[in-house]
Design a protein around this motif. Structure first.
Motif: not given
Length: 561
Positions: A509, A513, A532-534, A536-539
């Motif tokens: 990451i 991105d 952490k991917l949350l 990236v998706m705008g949470y």
């Protein structure tokens, strides 16, 4: 005089139409021949109608064998798409046998080496290959229906008589005579006879039309078998002998076969001659008469038809596999397969998936189970499918999409892309444990098994999943089993450390991105990027922070709050 001029004009128009039809066919022939000679390996994407694709599996369905690739495995691996990607066949025989071969792994070195000899020969001998392909083009496709969908239902037609058809033809004779004595009466009588015969024709045609199509295909099969046998080299004497022998048994079918084989209506041809012959069939029933005389003969020679169909399709499969190999920008290798007693194993270098453009290649060498960890979308499932597809390729079409492939002969099965059974009323968990049980049943048979499990028991709670998964995966480490499994449960890497080799995929990451490397790495995963991917998706930041705190507390205390 006027009638003569009119007749000449009509004759000239007919000749012009016939000439144009022949010219168009010649141009099409030149284009086809050019493609065969100069564009071998440039695969054309085919369009499949739903009913047409359903019939492609007919030969496979009617010829069950042990150790075939079952429906769950075939669907898990998206093998329909893989098949479509290599399907460059010119005939139904080739298409159905190619499908059958892809679903029927072989355990005989002799069979695979013979198939390899055929592939190599057709790849290296363009002129001989083109001769066979031209005959396959003449054989063509059956259309909406497979030959096997109707051969097994011939008894439905019962006994059929040609008496009414002969009566319909003989009725023309008196009215033709009347045309010279009482022209008006003769013409009216002929028209009425034609209308009667056309009515009878379509009434019977609707009932037997699929069978006519199938019998027409048998006729073409018999017709090209002799020519194909003569075109085959000495290396294919076994196939040539099969074609000659079984064609001889079906030799009577050729008499009058023209009326079944040249239908413009069934072939889709726009040739004026074919259209004219179609009308001749309607008013004289030549094809129906031939059909009825063939019916009993076909019933007693289905094995001969079956052998001709398979032999022809087998030869075309070798040609198609050669073309598929030439189309591969990433290359391929000839597999090394072993039946040596002892530990089963699999080794592959720079292996890739057939449906991925610009694939990331990976290597693996193992004599025991492989446990994959990593986040979603990191490459675990794709890697499992890559290994499974190449194992199937190795034992079916004698190739692997890799720089090197070596391994044992396996029965191959998967439990990956499962779904709830809404029709049967079964939950995901029930569907999953049924799928896993069938793999365990195969291992109990004592044959070498190569199996692939993606997210084992994902349909139940964490505690029971880890406990049951551990025991199930342990049971898949018997001497005759090689299991590849993917999981999010990192606990399994410790619980199964003595039984499985640990590998993982990871992502990075950077600058908000996520970037996936899709590289297989040794050892268990050491990163936790799901939360952490949350981000990236705008949470919202509060969701992410609270989730990380909960995870940290659980890892320290073993309890959820």
């Amino acid at each position: 005089m006027e009638y003569i001029v009119f007749g000449v004009v009509v004759l000239v128009l007919v000749l012009l139409l016939l000439g144009k039809g022949l010219y168009d066919e010649y141009q099409d022939y030149k284009k086809f021949l050019n493609r065969l000679k100069n564009h071998y390996g440039e695969l054309e994407k085919k369009e499949y109608r739903p009913e047409q694709y359903a019939s492609i599996a007919s030969y496979f369905i009617h010829h069950p064998e042990e150790d075939q690739v079952d429906d769950i495995t075939w669907n898990d691996l998206n093998m329909d798409e893989v098949f479509q990607g290599m399907d460059d066949t010119l005939s139904s025989a080739g298409q159905e046998v190619l499908y059958h071969i892809l679903r029927t792994p072989r355990f005989s070195e002799e069979e695979l080496e013979h198939f390899e000899d055929l592939v190599q020969y057709f790849t290296e001998h363009t002129q001989e290959r083109v001769k066979v392909q031209f005959l396959l083009k003449r054989l063509g496709f059956t259309g909406r229906f497979s030959l096997y969908e109707y051969l097994e239902h011939l008894d439905i037609l019962g006994s059929r008589s040609n008496l009414k058809h002969y009566i319909g033809i003989f009725l023309y004779i008196p009215f033709l005579i009347f045309c010279f004595v009482y022209p008006s009466l003769g013409v009216i009588g002929l028209v009425l006879c034609m209308l009667y015969n056309i009515f009878i024709y379509f009434r019977e045609k609707n009932e037997i039309d699929p069978y006519i199509t199938s019998f027409s295909y048998v006729m073409r099969l018999v017709d090209i078998a002799g020519k194909m046998a003569a075109a085959l080299p000495a290396e294919m004497e076994a196939e040539a002998e099969d074609l000659r022998k079984h064609r001889k048994q079906l030799g009577k079918f050729k008499r009058g076969a023209f009326w079944l084989m040249s239908s413009g209506r069934m072939s889709g041809s726009g040739n004026p001659l074919d259209i004219f012959l179609d009308y001749a069939r309607m008013i004289c029933h030549f094809d129906l008469i031939k059909f009825n005389t063939m019916l009993e003969q076909v019933r007693s020679h289905t094995e001969d038809v079956d052998t001709l169909f398979y032999t022809t399709g087998y030869l075309e499969t070798a040609i198609v596999v050669g073309a598929y190999r030439k189309s591969l920008a990433e290359g391929y290798c000839i597999p090394v397969l072993s039946k040596k007693k002892g530990d089963i194993y699999l080794t592959a270098k720079e292996m890739y998936h057939p449906l991925i453009t610009n694939p990331v290649k990976n290597s693996i060498a193992t004599k025991r189970g492989v446990l994959l960890t990593g986040s979603n979308a990191s490459g675990k499932s794709t890697f499992l499918k890559t290994v499974a597809i190449n194992a199937i390729f190795a034992q079916t079409i004698h190739m692997a999409l890799a720089d090197f492939y070596e391994g044992s002969y396996f029965h191959i099965c998967t439990s990956m892309a499962l779904r709830d059974d809404l029709v049967g009323g079964e939950s995901y968990y029930i569907v999953e444990i049924r799928s896993l049980k069938r793999i365990l049943n195969h291992t109990a048979e004592g044959k070498p098994v190569l199996c692939f499990v993606d997210e084992v028991l994902r349909g139940t709670n964490t505690v029971e999943r880890i406990a049951a998964s551990t025991e199930i995966l342990k049971s898949l480490t018997e001497k005759n089993v090689l299991c590849f499994a993917a999981t999010h449960d990192v606990e399994l890497t410790e619980l199964l450390g003595a039984d499985y080799d640990n590998y993982h995929f990871e992502e990075q990451i950077e600058d908000g991105d996520v970037r996936f490397q899709y590289r297989l790495l040794e050892g268990k995963t050491t990163t936790r990027n799901a939360i952490k991917l949350l981000g990236v998706m705008g949470y919202e930041e509060s969701i992410i922070e609270n989730a990380e705190n909960r995870a940290e507390r659980f890892l320290k205390t073993g309890q959820w709050r």
